[in-house]
Design an enzyme around this catalytic site. Structure first.
Site, PDB file in Angstrom:
ATOM      1  N   LYS A 185      44.084   0.514  17.232  1.00 52.29           N
ATOM      2  CA  LYS A 185      44.120  -0.299  15.764  1.00 52.29           C
ATOM      3  C   LYS A 185      43.044  -1.102  15.236  1.00 52.29           C
ATOM      4  CE  LYS A 185      49.155  -0.869  16.520  1.00 52.29           C
ATOM      5  NZ  LYS A 185      49.083  -0.355  18.034  1.00 52.29           N
ATOM      6  N   ALA A 209      43.998  -5.279  22.583  1.00 53.77           N
ATOM      7  CA  ALA A 209      43.663  -4.134  23.494  1.00 53.77           C
ATOM      8  C   ALA A 209      44.921  -3.294  23.336  1.00 53.77           C
ATOM      9  CB  ALA A 209      43.782  -4.638  25.101  1.00 53.77           C
ATOM     10  N   PRO A 210      44.640  -1.788  23.485  1.00 54.72           N
ATOM     11  CA  PRO A 210      43.069  -1.223  24.125  1.00 54.72           C
ATOM     12  C   PRO A 210      42.362  -1.076  22.913  1.00 54.72           C
ATOM     13  CG  PRO A 210      44.784   0.342  24.054  1.00 54.72           C
ATOM     14  CD  PRO A 210      45.723  -0.652  23.572  1.00 54.72           C
ATOM     15  N   ASP A 270      42.032 -10.374  23.183  1.00 54.09           N
ATOM     16  CA  ASP A 270      43.220 -10.202  24.250  1.00 54.09           C
ATOM     17  C   ASP A 270      42.702 -11.030  25.069  1.00 54.09           C
ATOM     18  OD1 ASP A 270      45.007  -7.681  24.324  1.00 54.09           O
ATOM     19  OD2 ASP A 270      44.424  -8.361  26.417  1.00 54.09           O
ATOM     20  N   CYS A 314      56.257  -2.081  19.604  1.00 54.39           N
ATOM     21  CA  CYS A 314      56.679  -1.065  20.063  1.00 54.39           C
ATOM     22  C   CYS A 314      57.972  -0.990  20.392  1.00 54.39           C
ATOM     23  CB  CYS A 314      55.506  -0.302  20.678  1.00 54.39           C
ATOM     24  SG  CYS A 314      55.090  -0.989  22.449  1.00 54.39           S
TER      25      CYS A 314
END
Length: 399
Positions: A171, A167-168, A189, A296
């Protein structure tokens, strides 16, 4: 959209499916108004990205505010502003000016169904065009490193690929697009409404190769050979040609971010979860297959330390060079060799000094300089690429 300003659209030289639009700001010549509105930190982040102010994000407004008034909008970065306050003297950051769609009384009327735009931003300190309903079936708005990680995975037509924490779905849809929608992309997810978002994005782009399941990635390995799940999770060992593990992380690379809410306990909680997911990913990968791990965030513990742990724990894995290599090398401190650090990719926005970009400097800038800035001035991100050199199903000859 930008009041008649002509902003260049650049094609990325190394990523042919990426368009870059420079952002103008922070603009210094915006006159602050007497009438103020205070928004929450998350709403402030969205406004900096080009959004208008939606009603649920408004924490405070001047007592005399009416519909049609020009309002100066500020972000409450410490979360101290009380909902419905008439004034606020705490720490606040100026976001720009806008026009109120509603009066203060209407905004804080107490009606739970109040939604939609509360303040329409007319003079944001950063000029960033909104992409709502702009070629929705052709363009997907993403941070540059998030695009790079899918290219590093390098999916091929006809392969079976797992996006373990999908999610979302940016990718996921990118993987299917790079495969020309030929093959199978499994997206997992554990939050059901996020799975629905992935399915919506797949439908929007006309992608038929994506199958999305609401499922906990840590339980995606099938331990009971008798049970037949008919293509749904859990999966048999060594079922996938490539696996993307864009792992849950502390998110400390996300930008813009106007408030630091992390506790030490929260930041350190991610490493064990990432290792659990990584172990599942390795077992689900075919011999010769590719595993890409990304986050990230910027912490050593969630990035380079995880690579060092993986190489020690799974002798079947080999670290691989990445293509394209747009970010910098890995960070020292996790015991990896200089050669291994060169095979990692770390995006670190702190290497770029804060820019003041106005329309005149943009007009005079060279395209090469704008692309260099786009490559560097992005979110914090980390990518590692592994190849599985032998099967993990082979029995130990000593047993």
């Amino acid at each position: 959209q930008l009041n008649g300003l002509i902003v260049p659209v650049l094609q990325h030289p190394d990523l042919q499916d990426v368009l870059l639009i420079p952002v103008i700001g922070p603009r210094k010549n915006i006159k602050r108004q007497q009438c103020e509105a205070i928004v929450g930190a998350q709403c402030g982040n969205a406004v900096l990205r080009g959004a208008h102010v939606y009603i649920p994000g408004i924490m405070s407004a001047s007592k005399f505010m009416k519909a049609g008034d020009v309002i100066s909008v500020y972000s409450d970065i410490k979360g101290k502003c009380k909902k419905g306050a008439k004034e606020f003297d705490g720490t606040k950051v100026f976001l720009g000016n806008g026009i109120s769609e509603l009066s203060r009384k209407e905004i804080f009327s107490g009606l739970p169904e109040m939604k939609g735009i509360g303040i329409r931003m007319t003079e944001p300190i950063y000029l960033s065009p909104s992409f709502d309903n702009v070629l929705p079936s052709y363009l997907f708005l993403q941070n540059l490193p998030s695009v790079v990680v899918t290219h590093v995975l390098n999916p091929q037509p006809g392969e079976k690929i797992l996006d373990l924490c999908a999610a979302p779905g940016g990718k996921t849809t990118h993987i299917a697009t790079l495969m020309h929608d030929q093959g199978e992309v499994i997206a997992l997810d554990k939050i059901s409404n996020k799975i629905e978002k992935i399915k919506q994005n797949a439908s929007l782009f006309g992608l038929n190769s994506i199958k999305a399941y609401c499922f906990d990635g840590t339980k995606a390995l099938k331990l009971d050979m008798i049970e037949n799940t008919e293509g749904a999770p859990p999966f048999l060992p060594e079922s996938f040609d490539r696996v993307l593990l864009d792992a849950p992380c502390s998110g400390m690379g996300q930008r813009p971010n106007m408030a630091c809410t992390w506790t030490l306990k929260e930041v350190t909680s991610y490493q064990p979860l990432q290792r659990k997911l990584f172990s599942v990913a390795v077992q689900l990968l075919k011999p010769g297959g590719v595993l890409v791990y990304s986050t990230c965030t910027i912490t050593l513990a969630e990035n380079e330390e995880q690579v060092a742990w993986a190489l020690t724990t799974f002798p079947c894995l080999q670290l691989q060079p990445q293509e394209p290599q747009i970010g910098g090398e890995g960070m020292v401190g996790a015991g990896l060799s200089f050669e291994q650090l060169k095979q990692l990719q770390r995006f670190d926005p702190s290497v770029v000094p804060l820019q003041d970009t106005d329309i005149d400097s943009l007009r005079d800038a060279r395209i090469e300089d704008m692309i260099w800035l786009a490559n560097k001035d992005c979110i914090g991100f980390f990518i590692a690429k592994f190849q599985k050199c032998k099967s993990t199903l082979e029995k130990d000859p000593q047993k």
